[in-house]
Design a protein around this motif. Sequence first.
Motif, mmCIF file in Angstrom:
data_model
loop_
_atom_site.group_PDB
_atom_site.id
_atom_site.type_symbol
_atom_site.label_atom_id
_atom_site.label_comp_id
_atom_site.label_asym_id
_atom_site.label_seq_id
_atom_site.Cartn_x
_atom_site.Cartn_y
_atom_site.Cartn_z
ATOM 1 N N LEU A 127 28.813 113.816 61.049
ATOM 2 C CA LEU A 127 29.995 113.258 60.395
ATOM 3 C C LEU A 127 29.792 111.776 60.076
ATOM 4 O O LEU A 127 30.096 111.326 58.964
ATOM 5 N N ALA A 128 29.272 111.024 61.049
ATOM 6 C CA ALA A 128 29.060 109.585 60.851
ATOM 7 C C ALA A 128 28.078 109.333 59.707
ATOM 8 O O ALA A 128 28.295 108.445 58.875
ATOM 9 N N LEU A 129 27.016 110.122 59.654
ATOM 10 C CA LEU A 129 26.033 109.960 58.581
ATOM 11 C C LEU A 129 26.635 110.305 57.219
ATOM 12 O O LEU A 129 26.418 109.602 56.227
ATOM 13 N N GLY A 130 27.392 111.394 57.178
ATOM 14 C CA GLY A 130 28.025 111.797 55.925
ATOM 15 C C GLY A 130 29.049 110.786 55.432
ATOM 16 O O GLY A 130 29.071 110.428 54.250
ATOM 17 N N PHE A 131 29.900 110.320 56.355
ATOM 18 C CA PHE A 131 30.898 109.311 55.990
ATOM 19 C C PHE A 131 30.229 107.997 55.572
ATOM 20 O O PHE A 131 30.706 107.307 54.665
ATOM 21 N N SER A 132 29.111 107.640 56.225
ATOM 22 C CA SER A 132 28.391 106.420 55.858
ATOM 23 C C SER A 132 27.907 106.504 54.420
ATOM 24 O O SER A 132 28.033 105.542 53.652
ATOM 25 N N THR A 133 27.358 107.648 54.067
ATOM 26 C CA THR A 133 26.875 107.836 52.700
ATOM 27 C C THR A 133 28.017 107.722 51.699
ATOM 28 O O THR A 133 27.880 107.086 50.644
ATOM 29 N N PHE A 134 29.158 108.332 52.039
ATOM 30 C CA PHE A 134 30.305 108.286 51.130
ATOM 31 C C PHE A 134 30.828 106.858 50.967
ATOM 32 O O PHE A 134 31.023 106.382 49.846
ATOM 33 N N PHE A 135 31.052 106.179 52.081
ATOM 34 C CA PHE A 135 31.591 104.815 52.012
ATOM 35 C C PHE A 135 30.628 103.869 51.298
ATOM 36 O O PHE A 135 31.054 102.983 50.555
ATOM 37 N N TYR A 136 29.328 104.061 51.521
ATOM 38 C CA TYR A 136 28.341 103.203 50.860
ATOM 39 C C TYR A 136 28.320 103.456 49.358
ATOM 40 O O TYR A 136 28.192 102.526 48.560
ATOM 41 N N ASN A 193 14.896 93.578 52.226
ATOM 42 C CA ASN A 193 15.661 92.672 53.095
ATOM 43 C C ASN A 193 17.091 92.495 52.593
ATOM 44 O O ASN A 193 18.044 92.468 53.380
ATOM 45 N N GLU A 194 17.245 92.370 51.269
ATOM 46 C CA GLU A 194 18.589 92.232 50.701
ATOM 47 C C GLU A 194 19.407 93.493 50.936
ATOM 48 O O GLU A 194 20.602 93.423 51.236
ATOM 49 N N LEU A 195 18.769 94.651 50.796
ATOM 50 C CA LEU A 195 19.484 95.916 50.977
ATOM 51 C C LEU A 195 19.891 96.119 52.435
ATOM 52 O O LEU A 195 20.999 96.577 52.720
ATOM 53 N N LEU A 196 18.995 95.780 53.344
ATOM 54 C CA LEU A 196 19.267 96.006 54.768
ATOM 55 C C LEU A 196 20.268 95.016 55.349
ATOM 56 O O LEU A 196 20.894 95.295 56.372
ATOM 57 N N THR A 197 20.402 93.855 54.716
ATOM 58 C CA THR A 197 21.363 92.858 55.203
ATOM 59 C C THR A 197 22.642 92.840 54.374
ATOM 60 O O THR A 197 23.495 91.973 54.576
ATOM 61 N N SER A 198 22.774 93.784 53.479
ATOM 62 C CA SER A 198 23.969 93.843 52.631
ATOM 63 C C SER A 198 25.214 94.152 53.459
ATOM 64 O O SER A 198 25.221 95.088 54.272
ATOM 65 N N PRO A 199 26.291 93.378 53.276
ATOM 66 C CA PRO A 199 27.542 93.671 54.002
ATOM 67 C C PRO A 199 28.067 95.070 53.698
ATOM 68 O O PRO A 199 28.665 95.705 54.575
ATOM 69 N N ALA A 200 27.842 95.540 52.474
ATOM 70 C CA ALA A 200 28.335 96.867 52.095
ATOM 71 C C ALA A 200 27.748 97.946 52.992
ATOM 72 O O ALA A 200 28.447 98.896 53.382
#
Length: 203
Positions: free
Chosen positions: A154-163, A26-33
């Motif tokens: 692209l969206a999935l790859g960028f999401s992984t990078f930004f996270y 729950n903490e991971l899924l609601t993380s602002p990051a």
Amino acid sequence: MADPIDSLSGRRDLRLFRGQVLPRRNELLTSPALWVSIGLAILLAIALPHLPAAYFPISEAASIGFTFASIAMGACIAAIVLALGLPGAARIKRWARLPGTTKNKSALSDLIFVLVWATLCQIGLVGTCVIALALGGPIALAPANITWSHSLGLALGFSTFFYAVAELFVVVQTLSQMGVVIIDEEQKNKDTSSSTHLSSPGQ
């Protein structure tokens, strides 16, 4: 051959996913990051075809990801070592007994998990870069005939990078907070010791 750590665990579940990740889902899924990273990734994936970087090769972008992940992973592992060694044995024992924010987990467990999760995020970024390199190669990030599946990738790859970047920032923030806590406790101990010394008979 049995894992020698199992004999030290008592009834604790040592498996990473079920014992550490799942209780904190729950903490991971609601993380602002997480959600900020996804939002930024979607915006970049939409805007990329109109940016100068549109024809940047996927292989070179993956190489940048590899470089970042390798540096960040080393930083995260060093942070884990610091978190276990810097506070000292007495403070580590006390933190291990303090209740954490997760049910049935200690404050020390929460601290270590933050750093371990950040390390796993860097490993995830490495895996993402391997897939991008294998599937994309010299193809442009956003070619003229870009498809929806390409944009989704692209969206999935960028999401992984930004996270991964966000989690590295969390590591830095966590180490800073740990240092503040240690300094504050040491100053309080010093003040208590000085008060005791001054109030002792015959002084």
